[in-house]
Write a protein that holds these residues in place. Structure first.
Motif, short mmCIF file in Angstrom:
data_model
loop_
_atom_site.label_atom_id
_atom_site.label_comp_id
_atom_site.label_asym_id
_atom_site.label_seq_id
_atom_site.Cartn_x
_atom_site.Cartn_y
_atom_site.Cartn_z
N ASP A 66 -15.23 2.65 0.35
CA ASP A 66 -14.88 1.90 -0.86
C ASP A 66 -13.95 2.71 -1.76
O ASP A 66 -13.05 2.15 -2.40
CB ASP A 66 -16.15 1.53 -1.64
N LEU A 67 -14.16 4.02 -1.80
CA LEU A 67 -13.29 4.89 -2.60
C LEU A 67 -11.86 4.87 -2.06
O LEU A 67 -10.89 4.85 -2.83
CB LEU A 67 -13.82 6.32 -2.60
N ILE A 68 -11.72 4.88 -0.75
CA ILE A 68 -10.40 4.82 -0.14
C ILE A 68 -9.64 3.59 -0.63
O ILE A 68 -8.48 3.66 -1.03
CB ILE A 68 -10.51 4.80 1.40
N TYR A 69 -10.34 2.46 -0.63
CA TYR A 69 -9.72 1.21 -1.06
C TYR A 69 -9.45 1.21 -2.56
O TYR A 69 -8.36 0.81 -3.01
CB TYR A 69 -10.64 0.04 -0.69
N ALA A 70 -10.42 1.65 -3.35
CA ALA A 70 -10.26 1.66 -4.81
C ALA A 70 -9.14 2.61 -5.24
O ALA A 70 -8.36 2.29 -6.14
CB ALA A 70 -11.58 2.06 -5.47
N TYR A 71 -9.05 3.76 -4.61
CA TYR A 71 -7.97 4.69 -4.93
C TYR A 71 -6.61 4.06 -4.62
O TYR A 71 -5.66 4.19 -5.39
CB TYR A 71 -8.11 5.99 -4.11
N GLU A 107 -3.92 5.74 -6.94
CA GLU A 107 -4.26 7.17 -6.88
C GLU A 107 -4.19 7.59 -5.42
O GLU A 107 -5.19 7.86 -4.76
CB GLU A 107 -5.66 7.39 -7.47
N LEU A 108 -2.96 7.63 -4.94
CA LEU A 108 -2.71 7.74 -3.50
C LEU A 108 -3.10 9.10 -2.94
O LEU A 108 -3.62 9.19 -1.82
CB LEU A 108 -1.24 7.44 -3.22
N ALA A 109 -2.84 10.16 -3.69
CA ALA A 109 -3.20 11.50 -3.21
C ALA A 109 -4.71 11.62 -3.03
O ALA A 109 -5.18 12.18 -2.03
CB ALA A 109 -2.68 12.56 -4.17
N LEU A 110 -5.47 11.10 -3.98
CA LEU A 110 -6.93 11.13 -3.86
C LEU A 110 -7.40 10.28 -2.69
O LEU A 110 -8.33 10.64 -1.97
CB LEU A 110 -7.57 10.65 -5.17
N GLY A 111 -6.74 9.13 -2.50
CA GLY A 111 -7.10 8.27 -1.39
C GLY A 111 -6.86 8.94 -0.05
O GLY A 111 -7.70 8.88 0.85
N LEU A 112 -5.71 9.60 0.08
CA LEU A 112 -5.39 10.28 1.34
C LEU A 112 -6.34 11.46 1.59
O LEU A 112 -6.72 11.71 2.74
CB LEU A 112 -3.94 10.77 1.31
N MET A 163 -5.39 2.07 6.35
CA MET A 163 -5.30 2.42 4.94
C MET A 163 -4.47 3.69 4.73
O MET A 163 -3.78 3.83 3.72
CB MET A 163 -6.69 2.61 4.34
N ARG A 164 -4.52 4.60 5.69
CA ARG A 164 -3.68 5.79 5.58
C ARG A 164 -2.21 5.39 5.66
O ARG A 164 -1.37 5.92 4.91
CB ARG A 164 -4.03 6.81 6.66
N GLY A 165 -1.90 4.48 6.57
CA GLY A 165 -0.53 3.99 6.66
C GLY A 165 -0.09 3.30 5.38
O GLY A 165 1.02 3.53 4.89
N LEU A 166 -0.96 2.46 4.82
CA LEU A 166 -0.62 1.77 3.58
C LEU A 166 -0.41 2.76 2.44
O LEU A 166 0.50 2.59 1.62
CB LEU A 166 -1.74 0.79 3.20
N SER A 167 -1.25 3.79 2.39
CA SER A 167 -1.16 4.78 1.32
C SER A 167 0.13 5.58 1.43
O SER A 167 0.82 5.83 0.43
CB SER A 167 -2.37 5.70 1.34
N ALA A 185 4.17 6.67 11.65
CA ALA A 185 3.32 7.34 12.65
C ALA A 185 1.89 6.81 12.59
O ALA A 185 1.25 6.62 13.64
CB ALA A 185 3.34 8.85 12.42
N ASP A 186 1.38 6.55 11.38
CA ASP A 186 0.03 6.02 11.25
C ASP A 186 -0.09 4.65 11.90
O ASP A 186 -1.03 4.38 12.65
CB ASP A 186 -0.35 5.91 9.76
#
Length: 241
Positions: free
Chosen positions: A72-77, A82-87, A109-113, A143-144
């Motif tokens: 959920d944090l990945i999505y919320a970030y 807050e892309l750096a925190l998400g990654l 989500m990594r690709g989207l970020s 690459a992701d």
């Protein structure tokens, strides 16, 4: 990006003290806090959701909700820019859960970020073309998505990932085209030709590949290479059909 944490830090300078996330989020049972966080997510209240999920993650790192809280944090970030925190959360989750059932979604989500890191709010608002800006996040996003399509071809996210790869490929091709044009304006004829040929080889089905032929032709004319000029003019003619 809203710079939530930066804004909070600046606000602290105006008062005698500043509360941390631990102080802002009530110390309630994890089940109750988790329900509140889910409610914030559903309502699109990303700042509050992040505060609540971070509190859960720090207070109960090995609790029954730990994996879902990180997801959920990945999505919320991401939603809160807050892309750096998400990654960073993605990297931690992947390291701890390499075979998780939602690994395809995490990779998506990594690709989207990474893709979002190439976005600039002011560029969107003023419709500024910045094809010449550093494409490193774009390469990572490509690459992701490529890894997702290869590893999880039956994933619900594979089709969208493949479509995004087309867009990213065009972005990378435009960057190389901007570089070729830079070389041309600097009268670095050979460098311009080499970059154009690289575009045509690596991104053959893009608008940039067709446009690179014009730059290539100008460079050949400056060098007076008649045979190369004729070949390039023929390619331009073919691509106009």
């Amino acid at each position: 990006m809203r710079y939530r944490h930066l804004a909070a830090a600046l606000s602290c300078a105006l008062i005698f003290g500043c509360s941390s996330t631990e102080d802002v989020v009530p110390d309630i049972p994890p089940a109750e806090l988790y329900v509140e966080a889910q409610k914030s997510l559903r309502e699109g209240n990303w700042v509050t959701a992040v505060d609540q999920l971070e509190a859960l993650d720090s207070r109960y790192p090995f609790g029954p909700y730990s994996e879902q809280v990180q997801l959920d944090l990945i999505y919320a970030y991401y939603k809160n820019d807050e892309l750096a925190l998400g990654l960073a959360t993605i990297e931690r989750f992947t390291r701890l859960n390499p075979t998780h059932s939602k690994s395809d979604w995490v990779l998506y989500m990594r690709g989207l970020s990474h893709m979002a890191q190439d976005r600039n709010f002011l560029h969107d608002v003023f419709n500024i073309d910045r094809s010449d800006r550093d494409p490193e996040p774009v390469k990572k996003a490509f690459a992701d998505f490529k890894r997702l399509v290869q590893r999880y071809p039956d994933s619900a996210y594979a089709e969208d990932a493949a479509l995004r790869m087309v867009s990213l490929k065009n972005r990378l091709a435009r960057y190389d085209l901007a570089t070729a044009d830079f070389y041309l304006r600097r009268e670095a004829w050979i460098a311009a030709i080499n970059r154009c040929q690289e575009i045509q080889k690596t991104y053959p089905n893009t608008v940039a590949a067709k446009e690179s032929l014009d730059i290539q032709l100008k460079a050949y004319k400056e060098l007076g290479l008649e045979d190369a000029i004729a070949r390039t003019e023929k390619l331009i003619e073919i691509n106009q059909l």
